[in-house]
Design an enzyme around this catalytic site. Sequence first.
Site, short mmCIF file in Angstrom:
data_model
loop_
_atom_site.label_atom_id
_atom_site.label_comp_id
_atom_site.label_asym_id
_atom_site.label_seq_id
_atom_site.Cartn_x
_atom_site.Cartn_y
_atom_site.Cartn_z
N PRO A 193 5.97 55.82 31.67
CG PRO A 193 5.28 56.84 29.67
CD PRO A 193 6.49 56.50 30.49
CG ASP A 250 9.32 53.58 29.27
OD1 ASP A 250 8.45 54.44 28.96
OD2 ASP A 250 10.43 53.90 29.74
CG HIS A 251 2.82 53.93 25.72
ND1 HIS A 251 3.17 54.15 24.40
CD2 HIS A 251 1.52 53.54 25.69
CE1 HIS A 251 2.12 53.92 23.63
NE2 HIS A 251 1.10 53.54 24.39
NE ARG A 252 10.08 57.00 29.51
CZ ARG A 252 11.17 57.13 30.26
NH1 ARG A 252 11.74 58.31 30.42
NH2 ARG A 252 11.70 56.08 30.87
CB ILE A 253 11.09 53.32 24.25
CG1 ILE A 253 10.98 52.48 25.55
CG2 ILE A 253 11.88 54.60 24.55
CD1 ILE A 253 12.29 51.88 26.00
#
Lengths: 323, 493, 363
Positions: free
Chosen positions: B293, B465-468
Amino acid sequence: MPYSTEFLLSAYRTMKTIREFEERCVKEFEGGNIPGFTHVSNGQEAIAVAACIDLSHKDIIGSTHRGHGHCIAKGCDVGGMMKEIMGRATGLCKGKGGSMHIADIDKGMLGANAIVGGGPPLVNGAALAAKTLGTKNVALSFNGDGSANQGTVFEAMNMAVVLKLPHIFVYENNGYAEGTAANYGVGSSSLTERNAGFGMPAECIDGLDFFATYEALKIATERARNGGGPTAIEAMCVRFDGHFIGDPQLYRGKDEIKNARKNQDCLKIFRERVISEGWLKAAAMNAIDKEVMVEIETAVVDALAAPHPDPATDLMSDVYCSY
Amino acid sequence: MTNEIKPINMPKWGMEMSEGDINAWYFAIGDQVNAGDDLVDIETSKIVNTVTASDDGVLRAIIGATGETHRVGALLGVIASAETSDADIQAFIDSNTSAAAEPEAVAEVAAPAAAAIETAPAPVAIPQTANGLSKLAEGEDDSLVAASPVARRLAAEYGVNLNNITGTGRHDRVSKWDLEAAVLAAGGRLIGNSINKSNGAVPFGDDSNVKATPVARRIATQLGINLLECRVSGDRGRVCKADVEALAALKNKMPAQTDGSATVSSNTVESQPISGMRKTIAARLQASKQTAPHFRVHIDAEIDALLEVRKQINNSNSDAKVSVNDFIVKACASALMKVPAINVQFDGEQLSYFSNADISVAVAIDDGLITPIVANANHKGLVEISNTTRDLATRAKLGRLKPEEFQGGSFCISNLGMYGIKQFDAIINPPQGAILAVGAGEQRPVVKDGQLAVATVMSLTLSSDHRIIDGAVAAQFMSVLKAYLEQPATMLG
Amino acid sequence: MSTAHTKGTEMTNHSNNPTVGGKTSMKTIREAINDALREEMRRDPTVIILGEEVSGGAGCDGQDDAYGGVFGVTKGLMPEFGRERVIDTPISEAAIIGAAAGAANNGLRPVAELMFFDFIGVSFDQIFNQAAKFRYMFGGKSKTPMVIRGTVGGGWRAGAQHSSMLHSIVTHVAGLKVVMPANAYDAKGLMVQAIRDDDPVIFLEHKVMYDIACEVPDEQYCIPFGEASFPRQGSDVTIVAISNMVTHALTVADILAKEGISCDVIDPRTVSPLDHEAILESVEVTGRLVIIDEGNPRCGLASDIAGIVAEHGFYSLKAPIRTVTAPHTPVPFAPELEDAYLPNAEKLMVAVREVLAAGPSGA
């Protein structure tokens, strides 16, 4: 003259037909028109013709993988044979058998057999049928010096003696079992002596000499026909070509084949004999030569134009009589 | 006991429809039908569509046979419970096919409660009901009729005399399937399991069981195309017209038609197979965009001070040719040391934080791009970064990079400034966590102390990367980066 | 066993029917086959028998017809038909089979015997390369109306080389037909059919079954190849069994019947051609299939039938197919080992119960 002109011309014609048929097979094979394996018998014509010339269609022969000559000598249609060897639908076996399984039951030809030693037990069966049905027909198996060592042949020979079957065992000893010398493969010092050991009359003759072979076979056939049981005839001969077409023949001596074609040609020997005896004129045989060439050429042209089998109909047919 | 008898009527799809062709029934008489099941395919001049069942029940009668044409509203079939008597079914059929009505008075599509029903114009084949079955029971002693043991046993259960059945089984005996066909044809119902597909009679390559739209099947037959070879892209898992036409085009039987008429255009098309590298780029970037994302943080930096420092370095050192990008590399390296949460790789399972900054620098090459890595950029001086980058770029364009020189990296910079691009967003190179997109440094109006001024401004956009990586962390990084760029001397510390 | 037949000289062409015709008497399988051979030899002078000890005593000082076959199946035939038609041969299986094949192509209808079917090893070429292939290789011109009788099966501690079940091997060969009767009625009708059939037929007799008796018509009759018999009928599970295994299937079916579970027991009787349609019909009704075969498991009859049903009857199945066979070993000699080797009613019952318990219950 001990032989009629008709007989001599017929013998010569058949031998010449075999010779030219086989030489042409080599050409056609090398030209890519023959699928699979083919084994030609040029050089061995005299034995085939001597053995079959007096047999009727009701007498049965069984053959080896080197069976074109036997087939022609027994009266099978040359055109049908060439078509079969080229795998065409109008071949003797509808293209389903090929060179190694060429057969014509109607002419008393029980088939070339790709299994070495596969023939004699079957020919015993034909002989048994003749004996049981009292037909006075005889059965003749062609064997090689190689198949002479196969267990099935021993069994057949013994069975033929025990049941006194009208079976003539003919051994075409051309000196080679594939690429191994006959002398090497046959343990006993003489194949004929071994044959005799089975309890049947056994004889060794010069297979290049049509007349010597014919006479020996005539006696054996009469013996069989009259209930005298089996005979073994070993005929010494030569094959001009390899075990199969394309065989490099490294196992043969230098110049051996050239020498054989020059000095051990049974057709040449026949010609010389009949001319020197005054039985036939060269012109008559030359005329036959021409006719045979035309016949072979026609057979090849027809075969090349013949239709191929159709998988849709021919693949699954004739497995059973009914299922 | 009244069991509801439900009619299946010819629907009205659209104002203009007056009749329809029956293409295929999905069920046979005697089959259990559930609400929502496809019942029968109907074709009109405009469309092909399927009537679905609105009720559960057993299909008790088929009046509109395959291939027939019926008016809108005509009774096509009857669904009822298994217990409903044949007589009742027949009575229902009779009462619904005798009345004539105006087409306009027909009920809406697939309405369960039928109102005025159209007369079926042609005589319809009404299957035999009780009469048919009882006929099957008549006959002489059938104990010598050739039949398979199962067929014989079932015939007794059905009360059928084997003399009335034509045998097509082995040796012409009556098989289970001969018996069942006869029972069904006589309007009876089958007992127990009767899955006729398992009779093993389907020849190899027979496509009659492939689900396909009727039009697709018709075209396939015309073109001699086997449906088993077609892709399946129609609705409800069916081979559709386009699938058949696509295969036909492939086989050069006819050109593939697009919707609408054939276009005449002077445009030429040159087709090329996709190169290995392009394929790889395509796959990786698609995966990146789909998996990570992306969110973007944008900052502008004034680089006048940086440009001045650059001039000083390049003038003082004749070997040096430091570019603005080299400064950006250095600045990023320093910023990554300050905000290590950006200096990360993520493979979907594991986070890998790096102690050094290995900066991938995007280099354009023929038909693609590659990202050689300036390793340990945080330990390198500007000149060294410059030399390294130049060497890597040169060799990249010649295709002479070693794998370890472009595989890896903890952060990536992509610079389109040389093309005059003001600002853009880049796509993260997996498994890295972020990428910086650098635009051109250009003279722009800025506001300083409430006054308009001019400065050399560069736009930088970080995709993360909005996951991390969270927003605040990205923002912090950019803030640090901006500081380094606007005050390059602080990178020396 | 009550199945009908056609009498006289015609070949039968119809399916199982539940009526018996004509006068019958209790006969063992041995006697039934002897009947068939004798009547056919009387009717047709081209029928001959050949093999080792088919009469016995040839050339000996003692009794003529000393054996009449080592299992006594051909006893009394040589005295009636003479040594011209009942031929004792030397021990030469290849020669025996070859003679039969050659004679069959030349006007006789031989019935050759392999004393133990294990001996096909030394004669296999004549069976598989010659007799089976003549018609096909020669383009349909030849026919080979021969029968090869052989004894099969274990249970008598006869050891590995005298106890094989080799029906799978000959079934695999196109051109051969393979017959394995499990009762005297079938044995006689199938032997008559085999002799009258124009193709090579392998007729396999289980050595431990020769004394099993049932009512057998006195007249000559044919049972067509490729038609299975259903000694029990039911709708809960299908059990396919052949030769000596049919007894076990009947034992299991009768026990289950007392529990209210009904079985279709199918005896194919002929392995090639196989009545696979009857099996598929039955599985459509029951949804559950167990196959019991004394042969070894790899490439065997049980896997063949399982494969056919899996391919053509998949949607009928409610549970996985189970096979009950011998293990992948030669037949052992010691009694407890041979008993462990042979499939039996207990092992079959376990498989049937598994199949009944698996999958959805009910219709």
